[in-house]
Design an enzyme around this catalytic site. Structure first.
Site, short mmCIF file in Angstrom:
data_model
loop_
_atom_site.label_atom_id
_atom_site.label_comp_id
_atom_site.label_asym_id
_atom_site.label_seq_id
_atom_site.Cartn_x
_atom_site.Cartn_y
_atom_site.Cartn_z
N TYR A 1 0.50 10.65 -12.32
CA TYR A 1 0.02 9.28 -12.18
C TYR A 1 -0.14 8.63 -13.56
O TYR A 1 0.27 7.49 -13.78
CB TYR A 1 -1.33 9.26 -11.44
CG TYR A 1 -1.96 7.90 -11.38
CD1 TYR A 1 -1.52 6.95 -10.46
CD2 TYR A 1 -2.98 7.54 -12.28
CE1 TYR A 1 -2.08 5.68 -10.42
CE2 TYR A 1 -3.54 6.28 -12.24
CZ TYR A 1 -3.09 5.35 -11.31
OH TYR A 1 -3.64 4.09 -11.29
N ARG B 1 -11.84 4.31 -4.98
CA ARG B 1 -10.67 4.96 -5.56
C ARG B 1 -11.12 6.24 -6.27
O ARG B 1 -12.22 6.29 -6.82
CB ARG B 1 -9.97 4.02 -6.55
CG ARG B 1 -9.38 2.77 -5.90
CD ARG B 1 -8.72 1.88 -6.93
NE ARG B 1 -9.67 1.35 -7.91
CZ ARG B 1 -9.36 0.45 -8.84
NH1 ARG B 1 -8.13 -0.02 -8.91
NH2 ARG B 1 -10.28 0.01 -9.67
#
Length: 485
Positions: free
Chosen positions: A181, A238
């Protein structure tokens, strides 16, 4: 922070105010952007840049004119892509093709996007994206090709994550997913920037052969941001901290934010900091390959901010309650130091590595590993800029040898020096006795009577000694009679 609060703060922290004033007064940019020579679309691009990121805008606008517009456009293109990816109001069926085809959309004259949610922070950039497209068409082809290629890679990576239901529901699971990521959102940016630097001859081409250095630059920045923003991400539902790390300390992600688990949460954050610190040596090595001062400033300032932020969040319980950041005074001090040269920047890294080591807690399971990593940072810096420079030591020894040869004297010179010293001491002693006697005479001393007294005493002593000697001689028999045996 109100005016009174600011005044009170700076009164209690004068060094913070001093750093801000020094930066404002003494900072002299290597290059200055000249708006008077820009087109209307160029000015519009810089307005969008300032609206999206004031910090990046400042360093970008001080870049060498050769890279000023290409890097500005590169940042705006990726920011536009990120604005679409972050907007949860856009349906996934529409978002995926937008992300994957963004590189093609930015080639269409006049293309704009007006379907972002009203609360999306950077929606105005996409509403006026035609300004960016107009300037992209003027960029040199090698620069444009780099921007387009990175946009394609990042768009596909973002689309893959948008389609990843597991990631959207449970966040990042493994360290590999975590670093992948970071690669898509920061590593690719570093790759594009490095290629732009080399293409413009402002960086060593060898950096293209060691892309792991470029990757570390992006990973270090992104990981630091993820650690710092844990509370903000938690509020927004998140999760970017990998489960393989936090599951060692708590059972569920929500447990990380419970007060009774605060020590466990701090230990977890220590491991996250340790994971980020492993990139520091490669970041410093990368920056040694930069040839242009304005480009060095551009890459060095964010890295200095990152190491300072890591020290701030290390074992800091406040990160689980609010968003923390370094003070403006510290930021100005870091910018002054990191815009000089690599040696000064290395001292910044050394200073904050020592602070992290000092804050390290022996009860933390990561204590030893963090101490070792801090030691590695110092060792690496020492290998680049030794505290004891062998060349300087050899020069000092040579100077001492020359000085010794100059100071060496023969026997005649030594004798003359000794006699001179004795002569000077005799003169000084005589003067002191003369002055003392003069003062005594002025005070009424009778040296004539003293002289007569001493003379009479000496005469008496001599006369008595003579009488004793005469008596002794007369007592000695002149004839010695030997009696018979």
């Amino acid at each position: 922070m109100g005016a009174f609060t600011k005044a009170a703060y700076f009164l209690l922290h004068p060094n913070q105010l001093r750093s801000i004033v020094q930066w404002k007064v003494w900072h002299e940019p290597v290059h200055r952007r000249d708006p008077s020579k820009e087109t209307e679309t160029e000015k519009a691009c810089f307005r969008h840049l300032e609206l999206t990121s004031r910090s990046f805008s400042a360093v970008i606008q001080e870049l060498n004119p050769e890279l000023l517009m290409p890097i500005c456009l590169f940042y705006l293109v990726l920011r536009g892509l990120d604005t679409i990816e972050d907007d949860m109001t856009i349906d996934l069926a529409k978002k995926e093709p937008l992300l994957r085809g963004f590189a093609d959309l930015m080639e269409i004259d006049g293309w704009t996007f007006t379907e972002n949610g009203p609360n999306e922070k950077d929606r105005e950039l996409l509403v006026h994206f035609d300004d960016v497209i107009s300037e992209l068409k003027k960029v040199k082809k090698p620069y444009y090709d780099i921007i387009r290629e990175i946009t394609v890679k990042m768009g596909n990576g973002m689309a893959d994550y948008a389609l990843n239901a597991e990631h959207n529901t449970n966040g990042v699971n493994t360290i590999e997913e975590y670093e992948l990521y970071c690669h898509y959102v920061a590593g690719l940016v570093g790759e594009g920037l490095t290629r732009l630097f080399v293409e413009s001859n402002f960086a060593n081409p060898a950096l293209l052969e060691r892309m792991e250095l470029t990757e570390s630059m992006g990973q270090f920045l992104q990981k630091t941001n993820i650690i710092r923003d844990i509370h903000e991400d938690y509020v927004d539902k998140r999760r970017f901290w990998p489960k393989t790390i936090w599951s060692k300390y708590v059972n569920t992600w929500d447990d990380m934010f419970k007060l009774e688990n605060r020590e466990k949460a701090l230990q977890c954050s220590s491991e996250m900091v340790l994971n980020a610190l492993k990139h520091t040596e490669e970041c410093l090595f990368y920056m040694a390959g930069i040839r242009d001062q304005s480009v060095f400033n551009f890459v060095a300032i964010p890295q200095a901010m990152a190491i300072a932020t890591l020290e701030l969040v290390f074992r800091n319980p406040a990160i689980f309650e609010r968003n923390v950041k370094i003070t403006k005074g510290d930021a100005c001090q870091l910018m002054m130091e990191s815009t000089q040269n690599l040696r000064v920047l290395c001292e910044v890294f050394r200073r904050y590595a020592r602070r992290i080591h000092k804050k390290n807690d022996p009860r933390d399971p990561n204590y030893l590993a963090i101490s070792v990593q801090c030691g590695k940072i110092e060792q690496f810096i020492e290998s680049i800029f030794p505290t004891q420079d062998p060349k300087k030591i050899a020069l000092a020894q040579a100077q001492n040898t020359n000085q010794d040869s100059v100071n060496t004297m023969d026997t005649g010179e030594t004798t003359f020096l000794v006699l001179s010293v004795l002569g000077i001491l005799s003169v000084i002693g005589g003067l002191m006795v003369g002055i003392s006697m003069g003062v005594a005479w002025l005070m009424g001393a009778r040296f004539d009577m003293a002289y007569e007294d001493i003379t009479s005493r000496v005469g008496t002593f001599v006369k008595g000694a003579a009488e004793v000697s005469s008596a002794t001689v007369s007592s000695i028999p002149t004839t010695v009679v030997h009696q018979e045996l």
